[in-house]
Design an enzyme around this catalytic site. Structure first.
Site: not given
Ligand SMILES: *Cc1c(COP(=O)(O)O)cnc(C)c1O
Length: 424
Positions: A23, A150, A244, A273
């Site tokens: 970014y 996102y 997600d 994460k």
């Molecule tokens: C960080 C994130 C992603 C993407 O994960 P990466 O490991 O960076 O590919 C997808 N969804 C959410 C909600 C996120 O916070």
């Protein structure tokens, strides 16, 4: 880009000439800081400075850095086997981790597909949802996503991110066309979403949402009731629901998983994460039994055709098992709630600052939203001068520290944020 320091380590300038940062407009960006090591909730720089970390390395380091229990588990696994392919083979760390995730997750979310990054887990969840219908003779190729959402940076997941924040305009014609809705936060929006779903239901494989908190899109919170309303609509229109929880999972909201606060079970959930406590890249897409059963057949075409090279990485699974040990043995959720209390009080003084638009706290997420986007380089320097590592998302300054942060360090972070916001 060259080092801003005269005493930069010898690898700095040669390396920076060959690296491409995330970014980042490489021409104008401030050069990155050289990190020598991490420890608990601190980032130590090569020039000797030590920063208190306010964001736990993009929300991963839930137990702080270099936790001895996780390091020992990784070392132990490293001696035996760093990795082995997962096609036709399996291993103990993955077997144990899959069972434990199924145990921690609500309902019959019990079929675990491992990948290496969050974006790929979301891609897998999307493929699971689309093929769930294909295997039953229905073609449903679209997803319903939400404004400010996102879900990743790959081409598949970018198409379900907020189109403005995801810079879709650059990629028009490349991205698949999906449908954006508004979260059903009031009766009008609920009715609008109901109509949208009725209109597109024969095309829609799934609804995807970040439960309770839209993270990268600006740390925006919605209620458990909004999430429940969404889940009811998905059921009413017979559309799968993907949650997600890549950001919200593992205690960040004060619950192990955000869906537990709303007392609901999605059809598919994605995790990453904090899964390995910030040590190794690992992710998972986990399906409920009825989703899995749509693939379970004598027809080879009904199989899920996906398999990352580093699927179920053994070191990553060992780290994740150790991270779960810590969640089970130590009161991380209690710590998240204590952080929430401390932040609710500690960030309140920001509210009266002229530049402040909103202050909000949910679990171990504290947000000070500004009326306009600040000068980010100036802000970074102001935080660095106070020995803090804080990295705003546009006009949103936020703290998502390790759940193990001590009250004194958290206080320093909050004082820093309040001082900086007042100085704007
Ligand atoms: C960080 C994130 C992603 C993407 O994960 P990466 O490991 O960076 O590919 C997808 N969804 C959410 C909600 C996120 O916070």
């Amino acid at each position: 880009m060259t080092s801003p320091l005269t005493d930069a380590p010898i690898w700095y300038d040669p390396g920076v000439r060959h690296l491409w940062f995330p970014y980042t407009q490489m021409k104008t960006a401030q050069p990155p800081l050289a990190v020598s090591h991490t420890e608990k909730t601190s980032i130590h720089l090569n020039d000797g400075r030590c920063l208190i970390d306010g964001i736990a390395s993009w929300w991963t380091a839930a137990h702080g850095y270099n936790h001895p229990h996780i390091l020992a588990a990784i070392k132990n696994q490293l001696e035996r086997m760093p990795h082995v392919m997962f096609g036709g083979l399996m291993h103990e760390p993955a077997a144990i981790l899959a069972q434990r995730l199924a145990h921690h997750l609500p309902g019959d979310l019990d079929r675990v597909f491992f990948a290496e990054s969050g974006s790929v887990a979301v891609e897998v969840a999307m493929k699971m949802a689309a093929q769930y219908w294909i295997n039953q003779g229905q073609r449903r190729h679209r997803f319903l996503f939400f404004r400010h959402g996102y879900h990743g940076d790959t081409l598949g997941t970018m198409a379900i991110c907020d189109p403005d924040e995801g810079m879709h305009r650059h990629f028009r014609g490349i991205l698949a066309q999906h449908i954006m809705g508004e979260l059903p936060e009031n009766p009008d929006k609920l009715a609008a979403l109901d109509r949208l779903l009725a209109q597109h239901k024969s095309d829609l494989a799934a609804i995807i949402v970040e439960p309770l908190v839209q993270g990268a899109g600006g740390m925006r919170f919605h209620s458990a009731e909004t999430l429940r309303a969404l889940s009811r609509l998905a059921k009413k229109h017979d559309i799968l629901l993907i949650l997600d929880e890549i950001f919200t999972g593992f205690g960040r909201t004060g619950h192990m998983f955000a869906c537990q606060k709303a007392d609901l079970v999605p059809d598919i959930i994605t995790l990453s994460k904090a899964l390995t406590g910030g040590t190794l890249p690992l992710s998972a897409a986990i399906a409920r039994r009825p989703v899995y059963e749509a693939f379970h057949s004598d027809d080879p075409d009904h199989a899920l055709m996906h398999g990352p090279t580093y699927m179920a990485h053994a070191l990553g699974c060992a780290a994740a098992n150790a991270s779960l040990d810590l969640f089970e043995r130590e009161d991380r959720l209690g710590q998240a709630r204590a952080i929430a209390q401390q932040m609710t009080a500690g960030l309140e003084p920001c509210r009266s600052a002229a530049a402040c638009a909103d202050v909000r706290v949910l679990g171990a997420i504290g947000v000070v939203e500004l009326k306009q986007a600040p000068d980010i380089p100036r802000l970074r320097d102001a935080f660095l001068a106070r020995g803090l590592w804080v990295r705003p998302l546009g006009s949103v300054i936020y703290l998502t520290p390790a759940l193990t942060i001590d009250p004194k360090s958290l206080d320093q972070l909050m004082r820093g944020v309040c001082d900086v916001v007042r100085s704007l």
